[in-house]
Motif scaffolding. Structure first.
Motif, PDB file in Angstrom:
ATOM      1  N   LEU A  75     -20.191  32.566 -20.889  1.00  0.00           N
ATOM      2  CA  LEU A  75     -20.751  33.533 -22.112  1.00  0.00           C
ATOM      3  C   LEU A  75     -21.354  34.548 -21.588  1.00  0.00           C
ATOM      4  CD1 LEU A  75     -21.522  30.530 -24.479  1.00  0.00           C
ATOM      5  CD2 LEU A  75     -19.632  32.461 -24.804  1.00  0.00           C
TER       6      LEU A  75
ATOM      7  N   HIS B 184     -20.576  38.690 -21.498  1.00  0.00           N
ATOM      8  CA  HIS B 184     -21.719  39.557 -22.509  1.00  0.00           C
ATOM      9  C   HIS B 184     -21.198  39.152 -23.827  1.00  0.00           C
ATOM     10  CE1 HIS B 184     -22.126  42.032 -18.920  1.00  0.00           C
ATOM     11  NE2 HIS B 184     -20.897  42.122 -18.935  1.00  0.00           N
ATOM     12  N   ILE B 185     -21.252  37.762 -24.063  1.00  0.00           N
ATOM     13  CA  ILE B 185     -21.120  37.202 -25.362  1.00  0.00           C
ATOM     14  C   ILE B 185     -22.288  36.573 -25.870  1.00  0.00           C
ATOM     15  CG2 ILE B 185     -19.778  35.864 -26.845  1.00  0.00           C
ATOM     16  CD1 ILE B 185     -17.435  36.127 -25.068  1.00  0.00           C
ATOM     17  N   SER B 186     -22.984  37.000 -26.759  1.00  0.00           N
ATOM     18  CA  SER B 186     -24.072  36.532 -27.675  1.00  0.00           C
ATOM     19  C   SER B 186     -23.788  35.227 -27.992  1.00  0.00           C
ATOM     20  CB  SER B 186     -24.815  37.430 -28.543  1.00  0.00           C
ATOM     21  OG  SER B 186     -24.855  38.853 -28.048  1.00  0.00           O
ATOM     22  N   TYR B 187     -24.834  34.121 -28.123  1.00  0.00           N
ATOM     23  CA  TYR B 187     -24.558  32.954 -28.455  1.00  0.00           C
ATOM     24  C   TYR B 187     -25.682  32.278 -28.571  1.00  0.00           C
ATOM     25  CZ  TYR B 187     -25.715  31.337 -23.651  1.00  0.00           C
ATOM     26  OH  TYR B 187     -26.424  31.126 -22.229  1.00  0.00           O
TER      27      TYR B 187
ATOM     28  N   GLN C 115     -12.423  37.780 -22.235  1.00  0.00           N
ATOM     29  CA  GLN C 115     -13.537  37.982 -23.085  1.00  0.00           C
ATOM     30  C   GLN C 115     -13.217  37.690 -24.709  1.00  0.00           C
ATOM     31  OE1 GLN C 115     -15.019  42.178 -23.549  1.00  0.00           O
ATOM     32  NE2 GLN C 115     -16.958  41.315 -22.971  1.00  0.00           N
ATOM     33  N   SER C 116     -12.144  38.353 -25.035  1.00  0.00           N
ATOM     34  CA  SER C 116     -11.765  38.184 -26.275  1.00  0.00           C
ATOM     35  C   SER C 116     -11.556  36.600 -26.637  1.00  0.00           C
ATOM     36  CB  SER C 116     -10.663  39.055 -26.897  1.00  0.00           C
ATOM     37  OG  SER C 116      -9.487  39.129 -26.090  1.00  0.00           O
TER      38      SER C 116
ATOM     39  N   ARG D  18     -14.518  34.730 -26.811  1.00  0.00           N
ATOM     40  CA  ARG D  18     -15.352  35.051 -28.164  1.00  0.00           C
ATOM     41  C   ARG D  18     -14.514  34.331 -29.249  1.00  0.00           C
ATOM     42  NH1 ARG D  18     -15.444  40.217 -27.795  1.00  0.00           N
ATOM     43  NH2 ARG D  18     -17.676  40.301 -26.956  1.00  0.00           N
TER      44      ARG D  18
ATOM     45  N   TYR E  26     -15.420  30.532 -29.249  1.00  0.00           N
ATOM     46  CA  TYR E  26     -16.741  30.346 -29.632  1.00  0.00           C
ATOM     47  C   TYR E  26     -16.695  30.394 -31.095  1.00  0.00           C
ATOM     48  CZ  TYR E  26     -21.724  30.902 -30.267  1.00  0.00           C
ATOM     49  OH  TYR E  26     -22.919  30.703 -30.611  1.00  0.00           O
ATOM     50  N   LYS E  27     -16.193  31.493 -31.754  1.00  0.00           N
ATOM     51  CA  LYS E  27     -16.185  31.400 -33.127  1.00  0.00           C
ATOM     52  C   LYS E  27     -15.542  30.337 -33.995  1.00  0.00           C
ATOM     53  CE  LYS E  27     -16.875  36.652 -33.443  1.00  0.00           C
ATOM     54  NZ  LYS E  27     -16.540  37.818 -33.562  1.00  0.00           N
TER      55      LYS E  27
END
Length: 105
Positions: free
Chosen positions: A23, A27-30, A64-65, A68, A71-72
């Motif tokens: 993550l 650069h994915i906020s979590y 990355q996508s 993301r 995670y979502k």
């Protein structure tokens, strides 16, 4: 991305070992407490989604996508669960991607 950058990217991936490292790298906020509880499910779902498009391996934006999205999906309560039938006919392994099913919790 040229071949050198792609090789560097793939080398970087080999160094990552935790969901939190993935993550951060992308650069994915979590939510740290959520990821601590769901790190295995997150990495499994990420791998499953990546394996659905093998021609995109080595593409930073795709990874990355995809992470993301995984995670979502977990935040929404959608998880992968291992099927208890013991695997598919070809590999007989419960770890086989085809033995995983999506479950909404």
């Amino acid at each position: 991305m040229d071949v050198t950058q792609e090789n560097d990217f793939l080398d970087d991936l080999e160094e990552l070992s935790s969901a939190q490292e993935f993550l951060a790298y992308f650069h994915i906020s979590y939510d740290a407490s959520f990821v601590e509880k769901k790190h295995i499910q997150l990495l499994r779902l990420f791998q499953k989604l990546l394996s659905a498009q093998p021609n995109r391996l080595g593409d930073f934006d795709f990874y990355q996508s995809t992470l993301r999205m995984a995670y979502k999906q977990l935040l929404l309560g959608r998880e992968l669960a291992l099927n208890t039938h013991g695997g598919c006919d070809t590999c007989q392994s419960g770890d086989c991607p085809s033995s995983m099913v999506e479950e909404v919790r």
